[in-house]
Design a protein around this motif. Structure first.
Motif, PDB file in Angstrom:
ATOM      1  N   GLY A 223       0.813  -1.202   0.000  1.00 19.68           N
ATOM      2  CA  GLY A 223       0.000   0.000   0.000  1.00 19.68           C
ATOM      3  C   GLY A 223       0.855   1.263   0.000  1.00 19.68           C
ATOM      4  O   GLY A 223       2.091   1.202  -0.070  1.00 19.68           O
ATOM      5  N   PRO A 224       0.221   2.432   0.077  1.00 14.25           N
ATOM      6  CA  PRO A 224       0.972   3.688   0.059  1.00 14.25           C
ATOM      7  C   PRO A 224       2.038   3.781   1.142  1.00 14.25           C
ATOM      8  O   PRO A 224       3.020   4.512   0.986  1.00 14.25           O
ATOM      9  CB  PRO A 224      -0.127   4.745   0.273  1.00 14.25           C
ATOM     10  CG  PRO A 224      -1.376   4.105  -0.223  1.00 14.25           C
ATOM     11  CD  PRO A 224      -1.240   2.653   0.112  1.00 14.25           C
TER      12      PRO A 224
ATOM     13  N   LYS B 215      -0.956   1.030  -9.078  1.00 18.25           N
ATOM     14  CA  LYS B 215      -1.094  -0.395  -9.403  1.00 18.25           C
ATOM     15  C   LYS B 215       0.275  -1.069  -9.457  1.00 18.25           C
ATOM     16  O   LYS B 215       0.452  -2.198  -8.980  1.00 18.25           O
ATOM     17  CB  LYS B 215      -1.832  -0.566 -10.723  1.00 18.25           C
ATOM     18  CG  LYS B 215      -3.313  -0.226 -10.642  1.00 18.25           C
ATOM     19  CD  LYS B 215      -3.988  -0.307 -11.994  1.00 18.25           C
ATOM     20  CE  LYS B 215      -5.465   0.086 -11.908  1.00 18.25           C
ATOM     21  NZ  LYS B 215      -6.124   0.048 -13.235  1.00 18.25           N
ATOM     22  N   ALA B 216       1.270  -0.383 -10.041  1.00 19.79           N
ATOM     23  CA  ALA B 216       2.631  -0.933 -10.075  1.00 19.79           C
ATOM     24  C   ALA B 216       3.194  -1.045  -8.671  1.00 19.79           C
ATOM     25  O   ALA B 216       3.814  -2.051  -8.309  1.00 19.79           O
ATOM     26  CB  ALA B 216       3.520  -0.051 -10.946  1.00 19.79           C
TER      27      ALA B 216
ATOM     28  N   ALA C 211      -4.880   9.176  -2.396  1.00 15.49           N
ATOM     29  CA  ALA C 211      -5.974   9.973  -2.950  1.00 15.49           C
ATOM     30  C   ALA C 211      -6.374   9.445  -4.318  1.00 15.49           C
ATOM     31  O   ALA C 211      -7.567   9.301  -4.624  1.00 15.49           O
ATOM     32  CB  ALA C 211      -5.558  11.437  -3.037  1.00 15.49           C
ATOM     33  N   SER C 212      -5.396   9.152  -5.163  1.00 20.06           N
ATOM     34  CA  SER C 212      -5.692   8.603  -6.483  1.00 20.06           C
ATOM     35  C   SER C 212      -6.342   7.227  -6.368  1.00 20.06           C
ATOM     36  O   SER C 212      -7.331   6.932  -7.042  1.00 20.06           O
ATOM     37  CB  SER C 212      -4.416   8.516  -7.318  1.00 20.06           C
ATOM     38  OG  SER C 212      -4.659   7.922  -8.574  1.00 20.06           O
ATOM     39  N   GLU C 213      -5.810   6.402  -5.487  1.00 20.11           N
ATOM     40  CA  GLU C 213      -6.331   5.046  -5.326  1.00 20.11           C
ATOM     41  C   GLU C 213      -7.751   5.055  -4.782  1.00 20.11           C
ATOM     42  O   GLU C 213      -8.555   4.168  -5.103  1.00 20.11           O
ATOM     43  CB  GLU C 213      -5.403   4.249  -4.403  1.00 20.11           C
ATOM     44  CG  GLU C 213      -5.596   2.762  -4.452  1.00 20.11           C
ATOM     45  CD  GLU C 213      -4.441   2.000  -3.827  1.00 20.11           C
ATOM     46  OE1 GLU C 213      -4.561   0.770  -3.733  1.00 20.11           O
ATOM     47  OE2 GLU C 213      -3.427   2.619  -3.446  1.00 20.11           O
ATOM     48  N   ASP C 214      -8.089   6.071  -3.986  1.00 27.87           N
ATOM     49  CA  ASP C 214      -9.437   6.181  -3.431  1.00 27.87           C
ATOM     50  C   ASP C 214     -10.432   6.752  -4.439  1.00 27.87           C
ATOM     51  O   ASP C 214     -11.611   6.904  -4.128  1.00 27.87           O
ATOM     52  CB  ASP C 214      -9.419   7.056  -2.175  1.00 27.87           C
ATOM     53  CG  ASP C 214      -8.742   6.367  -0.996  1.00 27.87           C
ATOM     54  OD1 ASP C 214      -8.580   5.129  -1.049  1.00 27.87           O
ATOM     55  OD2 ASP C 214      -8.357   7.065  -0.035  1.00 27.87           O
ATOM     56  N   GLY C 215      -9.947   7.123  -5.633  1.00 28.67           N
ATOM     57  CA  GLY C 215     -10.836   7.569  -6.689  1.00 28.67           C
ATOM     58  C   GLY C 215     -11.208   9.032  -6.660  1.00 28.67           C
ATOM     59  O   GLY C 215     -12.267   9.416  -7.163  1.00 28.67           O
ATOM     60  N   ILE C 216     -10.341   9.866  -6.117  1.00 29.19           N
ATOM     61  CA  ILE C 216     -10.623  11.301  -6.081  1.00 29.19           C
ATOM     62  C   ILE C 216     -10.851  11.820  -7.502  1.00 29.19           C
ATOM     63  O   ILE C 216     -10.181  11.399  -8.446  1.00 29.19           O
ATOM     64  CB  ILE C 216      -9.466  12.060  -5.389  1.00 29.19           C
ATOM     65  CG1 ILE C 216      -9.894  13.480  -5.041  1.00 29.19           C
ATOM     66  CG2 ILE C 216      -8.199  12.054  -6.241  1.00 29.19           C
ATOM     67  CD1 ILE C 216      -8.913  14.190  -4.119  1.00 29.19           C
TER      68      ILE C 216
END
Length: 345
Positions: free
Chosen positions: A11-12, A45-46, A328-333
């Protein structure tokens, strides 16, 4: 120099700020001082290990493919670039684990560096890379369509952009309008409808809607020429309802899908439908360069921009908070996630 790295998938929280040596450019290479880095789904994703073997050891990796900055040094045999040039980068992280843009300096082949036109900022250079290159490819694969984009190249054509408020969808709307197309965008909410209209879509329709195909046909009675598709499986039936004969579906995503797509053979057969799957990593250097040239021309014309007034809210993070940017990107902002890496001057 300061750089964000990860040494294992996860994860992040696997991202950490560290110190790395500044590398010298070799033959054919350019060193760029990064001003802005951008986060795309491909980056997290990478980092998470998608498509990687479970438990695989990985080298120390700098994340993020997209970025923009200033040429700092050039290696031997490099023509066309000089220190001080403002540039944007083509999928920088694909060059090697140390070449991502979440660091103060990156070294890349000159072929991955593109001059940033006057009037376009570092935000545009970083934020429009992968989304705009993907959109360009989608807009140039139709059997009866152009292979390059320019004003008028899509005149007389109707383009349906699925997910018109997403990053690729927004770039597709802006580029298609620049090229003269009539654009229909589909979105899921009133907020996203406003963003798609700000990008330039003349028609914006909401989903889910069982009459969506009929509503699209009322705008394009002869059918749409091209679909830029982010939700391939979910919208497979819709394509057969709205495509004109010899129409094309250019798909880069299967959002809300299962990863398996079912197509009605007979309907697609009689439509002579074309389906083009696309991903930038294997599209070919010639296609990437063509896309970069056209995108740069659109930026120079002021036709391709970031910002809420163009349908792309911007969310900024400092380099030290790259993990938060990824989250933030992964959460779909909604909008574009940018990382401020260094000063513009």
């Amino acid at each position: 120099m300061k750089a964000v790295v990860y040494r294992r998938h996860g994860g992040p929280e696997v991202l950490e700020l560290s110190e790395r040596a500044v590398a010298d450019p070799g033959p054919g290479e350019v060193r760029v001082r990064v001003v802005v880095s951008a986060v795309n789904p491909t980056d997290w994703k990478a980092r998470s290990g998608l498509r990687a073997e479970p438990g695989a050891e990985i080298p120390e990796t700098v994340p993020n493919q997209d970025g923009a900055g200033v040429v700092d040094a050039v290696g031997p045999d490099v023509d066309g670039f000089a220190p001080g040039d403002r540039v944007w980068l083509i999928i920088a992280g694909a060059y090697g684990p140390a070449s991502g843009t979440a660091q103060e300096y990156t070294v890349l082949p000159a072929a991955k560096v593109v001059r940033l036109p006057d009037g376009a900022g570092f935000d545009e250079g970083a934020g429009l890379g992968i989304p705009a290159l993907t959109a360009h490819r989608a807009l140039t694969v139709a059997e009866d369509g152009p292979s390059r984009l320019s004003p008028g190249a899509l005149a007389g054509r109707t383009v349906l952009v699925s997910g018109g408020a997403g990053a690729v969808g927004n770039a597709a709307v802006q580029l298609a309008r620049w090229a003269g197309a009539t654009v229909i965008a589909t979105v899921s909410s009133a907020e996203k409808e406003a963003l798609a209209r700000a990008a330039g879509a003349q028609h914006v329709l909401r989903y889910p809607d069982p009459s969506l195909g009929t509503r699209i046909r009322s705008i394009a009675p002869d059918g749409v020429d091209l679909v830029v598709e982010v939700a391939m499986g979910v919208n497979a039936k819709l394509h057969t309802e709205v495509l004109r004969p010899r129409g094309t579906v250019a798909t880069y995503g299967d959002d809300r899908g299962t990863g398996t797509i079912s197509l009605d053979f007979g309907t697609n057969l009689w439509l002579n439908a074309r389906y083009q799957f696309l991903v930038l990593y294997t599209v070919g250097e010639d296609k990437l360069r063509a896309g970069a040239e056209d995108i740069t021309a659109a930026m120079a014309d002021g036709a391709l921009r970031l910002g809420e007034d163009r349908g792309v809210p911007v969310h900024r993070f400092p380099l030290a908070e790259t993990a938060k940017a990824h989250a933030a990107s992964e959460d779909g902002i909604t909008g574009k996630v940018l990382i401020d890496v260094g000063p513009a001057d």
